[in-house]
Design an enzyme around this catalytic site. Sequence first.
Site, short mmCIF file in Angstrom:
data_model
loop_
_atom_site.label_atom_id
_atom_site.label_comp_id
_atom_site.label_asym_id
_atom_site.label_seq_id
_atom_site.Cartn_x
_atom_site.Cartn_y
_atom_site.Cartn_z
N TRP A 113 10.71 17.30 -13.24
CA TRP A 113 9.27 17.54 -13.08
C TRP A 113 8.67 18.35 -14.23
O TRP A 113 8.10 19.41 -14.02
CB TRP A 113 8.94 18.25 -11.77
CG TRP A 113 9.13 17.42 -10.58
CD1 TRP A 113 8.30 16.46 -10.12
CD2 TRP A 113 10.22 17.49 -9.65
NE1 TRP A 113 8.82 15.92 -8.97
CE2 TRP A 113 9.98 16.53 -8.66
CE3 TRP A 113 11.37 18.27 -9.57
CZ2 TRP A 113 10.84 16.32 -7.61
CZ3 TRP A 113 12.24 18.07 -8.53
CH2 TRP A 113 11.97 17.10 -7.55
N GLY A 123 4.88 11.91 -5.58
CA GLY A 123 4.55 13.00 -6.51
C GLY A 123 5.28 13.01 -7.83
O GLY A 123 5.02 13.85 -8.67
N CYS A 127 5.10 20.47 -10.56
CA CYS A 127 5.84 19.56 -9.69
C CYS A 127 5.03 18.29 -9.50
O CYS A 127 4.81 17.54 -10.44
CB CYS A 127 6.13 20.26 -8.37
SG CYS A 127 7.23 19.35 -7.31
N CYS A 128 4.52 18.05 -8.31
CA CYS A 128 3.86 16.78 -8.01
C CYS A 128 2.36 16.96 -7.83
O CYS A 128 1.55 16.30 -8.45
CB CYS A 128 4.45 16.20 -6.73
SG CYS A 128 6.24 16.15 -6.75
#
Lengths: 742, 244
Positions: free
Chosen positions: A321, A717, A405-406
Site C-alpha cells: 500500500w 481498497g 492504505c485504501c
Amino acid sequence: MSKIWDSFKGTKWKKSIDVRDFIMKNYTQYSGDASFLQGPTERTKKLLAKVEKLFAKEQKKGVLGIDVKRTATINSHPAGYVDKKNEIIVGLQSDKPLVRLVSPFSGLKCVKAACKAYGYKLTDKVLGQFQFRTTHNDGVFRVYSPLMRKARHSGIITGLPDAYSRGRIIGDYRRIALYGVDYLIEEKKKDKLALYNNGIETDNLMQLEDVQKQIEGLTALKEMAKTYGYDISQPATSAKEAVQWLYFGYLGAVKEQTGAANSIGRITTFLDIYFEKDLKKGVLTESEAQEIIDDFILKLRMVRHLRTPEYNEIFAGDPTWVTLSEAGVTEDGRHMVTKTAFRVLNTLYNLKSSAEPNITILWSKYLPQNYKDFCAKVSIETDSIQYENDDLMRQSYGDDYGIACCVSAMKIGKQMQFFGARCNIAKMLLMALNGGYDEVKGDLVFDNLGKVFDEGLLDYDKVLRAYKKCSKMVAKLYVDTMNCIHYMHDKYAYERLMMATHDTKVGRLMAFGVCGLSVLADSLSAIKYAKVYAKKDDRGLITSFEVEGDYPKYGNDDDRVDDIAKWIVEDFYKNLKSTPCYRGATHTLSVLTITSNVAYGKKTGDTPDGRKKGEPFAPGANPMHGRDCNGALASLNSVSKLNYACCRDGISNTFSIIPSALGRKQKDQINNLTHLLDGYFGRDAQHLNVNVLNREMLIDAMNNPNKYPNLTIRVSGYAVNFNKLSKEQQKEVISRTFHEKM
Amino acid sequence: MKKCNEIGYINKIDTYSTLDGGGIRSVVFLQGCNLRCVCCHNPETWEGGNVQRLTAIELYDKLKTYKSYYGVDGGITFSGGEPLLQKDFLLAAVEVFKKNDINSIVETSANIEIDDTIIQIVKNLDYVICDLKYPDNDMYCRYTLGSLDRTLAFLDLCKGLKKKVWIRTVVIPDINDNEKILARYQKIIRKYPNIFKWELLPFSKLGFGKYEELKIKNPLKGIVDIDNEKFEKLQEKFEFEKAK
C-alpha cells in the site's frame, strides 16, 4: 536562506514549515490531454527487464531473501542498487534488491514465524539484541485484560496490529525536498525547547521523548543518504533531486517500519513545481522527466516487507500500500491536476500494469475533462487505479490531505492515524443471539449478555435489543483494546522518521473498522421482513437459520434495508465514541475489509440472511455477491447512502464490470465511466475501485497464470496482482457480482 | 399533463445500461408485445407474468435518484415488449421526465396505429430507437406477427416531425446474414435523412433459457451463433453513425 528558494513564489512557507502554501503559490495547472506523454527510454526498458526477472524469481520462491543478520534501522544497511550506473533514483531497503529486512521492534514472534515459514532463522546477534528489549507485542500482552484476550481469540475484533507494526501513517516526505533535513532538525529542536514550558508531567514527557526520537531519526536519514553519495541537509535544487530527497525520506521510513500501508502521500502537484521549473529552464526534456518518474515508481514497486503466512491470508498478494494520491481541487476551487499527475499514470504503460504504488485519484466534478478521460482509459486498460471523492473529503480534510492504505484520509504532515483493523459485526449479531458465546468455537466471551435465544421464529425487536446491547459492549472493549495497542506502539515501536515529517503538535485519528456490513444488514432485514427460524445445535447454541419468504436486500436501492445498513454504522460509531481514545485521538470508522472478507467469513457461522458458515463476506461496503439485481446504479446508490460523517475513515466499494457493459467503443466506455464516477460521487459516496474485465478472463488466469503475469485487479481498497492471490481468494473474486447487460 | 393516473405495466427496470441508447441509461421494460419475433430476447415481456404496476409519477420517483449518473447523453429508455402499446402511460411518463430535465428515448418496433397520443410521445422524445426487422412485408410476416408497412408509416411520422432515429437490425444466421438482404434495408434507410445511426446486433442465444423457463416453443432452437468475422464484415459495410 537557500538560493533555490528565491526562485519560488510566496513568503509564508519560507518562514515556517508550510508545504501547502508552497504548492498553492507555485504549481502550474494542466488541463490538456495525454498527448505530451513520452514512452519508456531504452534505459528504462533495460532496468525494467532486470527488475521483472527479479520479480519472477521472487514469485517462484515466495521471498528472494531475508537479511537475518541485522536488525533493520534507517541506516543499518549499506547502499544497494539494481544496476548502479543505470539508475536515476537510487536507494533500496537492503543492500540487495527485494531482500526483506527484519525489524522486530513491533514483535519478535511474528518475525521469527515469518523467517521460519520461508526457511530462515534469526541469527543470535539479532536475537541477542532483543533479549533485553521489550517489543510492542510484549508490551500489549502485558496489559491485555482477560476479556480482550477472549475477544481477540474469538475474532469478534480481529486483524489488530498488536503483534506487528501499525502502519497507515503518511510521512510528509515533501518537507525533506523543500526544506532539507537540517532545517527540519532545527525546527524540531525549537519545538522541543518550547515543550519544556508545558511542565514535566507524563503526557509532556512522552511528547518530549518523541521529539528527541524524531531528531535522531532525521540525523540517521542524513547518514543513510550519504551512503548513496547525497547530502540532503539542504533543500533539493532540481526535479531529480526533489524526487530523490522525497524518496530517501520514504525509504528511511520503510527500512525501519514494517507496518502495513506506509503510504507515500500526495506528491505529484508538489513535484511538478520542480519539473516545470527545470523544463522551463531547458535543463530537462519531457522524456527525461518521464524517465525520472518511471525510475521512482519502479523503486516504489520494489518495497518489500517480511510477512507471516497468516498475514498473507488476510492481506492477500503481498501488498505494501504505497498509496499515492493525486489530483483534487483547492479550497478556492482550482483543480490540482498537473503534467506530473499524467506522468505517474503513464508509468502503468511504460512499466506495465502494477498493483503498487496504489494510485488513488482524488476525484472532483471540477477536474478537467481531459484528465478524467485519461483516468478512465487507464482504468479500462489496466484496472490499476482507484477513485475517491475529493468534493466530499475536502470538506473534512481541506486540500492537502492524502490517502493511507485504501480509503483513510488524513491531512498530510498534520494528522496521523492509530490503525485499528476491524470488528466483525456479522459475528456480533450471532454473539448477541447466543448470549455472548462464540458460535464457532463455543467459548463464552461476554458473560453478561443474557440468555441464548430460544429456538424458533426470531422477533425483530427482541433481536435488535440484544444486538444493541452487544454492540455497546463490543465497542467499549474495542476502544480499550486499541488504547492498549497504541500506547505500547508509541512506547516501543515509535515511527520516529515518519513523525519527524509531521508537525510536532499532531492531530491523531483512531481508526476503527467494521466488516460484514452487508451480511448484517441483510440478516436484520430478513428477520424484520421475512420469517427467520433459529435452530440450536447439540451445544445449545444457535448455529443455523431457516428463512421463509423474501426480504429486501442491501444493494437494490431499497430504503427498507439500506436504512438498516446506514443505521448499523451510525449506531456502532456512536457506541465507539462513548469511550475516549488514547492521546486525545478522534474516533473514526471505516467499512473496509481489504481481502480479509474471505478469512472473516471462514470464522463466522451461518447467518440469518441465508449465508452458510464459512462463506466469504462481501468486501468492504459491497452488497453480497449476486444479491444486487436491479442493475449497477441501484447497487451504487445503496452504498452511497452510508453516512461519511460517521465513517470518516472510508467506505470501500469495489465495482466490477465487463468491458462491453461500459459501452461498445472505447470512446463510449471512457465517456460512460466518467459519468458513472461523477454520478456516484455526486451522491456523496466516498470510494470506488473500478475493475473492467471479463469473468472468463479471470477463470483463464486462474488456470493459466503464466499467460497473465501483469493481470492486476482491484480488491477492497487496493490493487493486487491476480497471480498472487490464493486459489480461495481468486474464486471469491470470480464469484463477485460483475455488472453486465445483455 | 394528461392521464397521469394511467397505470404502466412494467416487466422490469434495469437501472444501468450503456447499450440501449447513448450514455448511461435506466431501461424500463414495458410489458406486452404484439410481434412474437422468432429472435426475441425477452419473451417474458410478451404477456402476463409478474409485473409492477406504476403510475408515471411513481416511475419518476423511482428513477429520479439516478439523474446524477446520466450526464448529457444518458437518460431513460423505454423498451419492452412494445412500449408504444401502453401509449397513454408512456405519454404521461415521457412528459414527467422531460419536465424534470431527464431525456427519454423509446426502443420500438413501431407496429402500432398512429394517433395523436403517439405523435405527442414522439414529440417528447430525445430520439427514437426503431427496430427495422425485415426489409419487406413477406419476411416480416414470416418471422413476426407484424408488417413492414406499419414501421415505415412510423418512420414517415418521425421524418415529418424531424425526429432523429437510430435504426437497429438483428442479424440472424440463415435469415438475414448476407450483404444482398442488408442492401435492401439500406435502400429503405437512405430514404430517411432523420436516421442518424444504423446498428447491427448479432443474434445471440442468451435469451434461449427464458423460452424453456416460460415453456414457450422456441422457433430458432438448434440455430448456431453468427460467425464473428462474418458479422464484423457486415458491420463494417453497413453500419454508420452521423452527428445527431
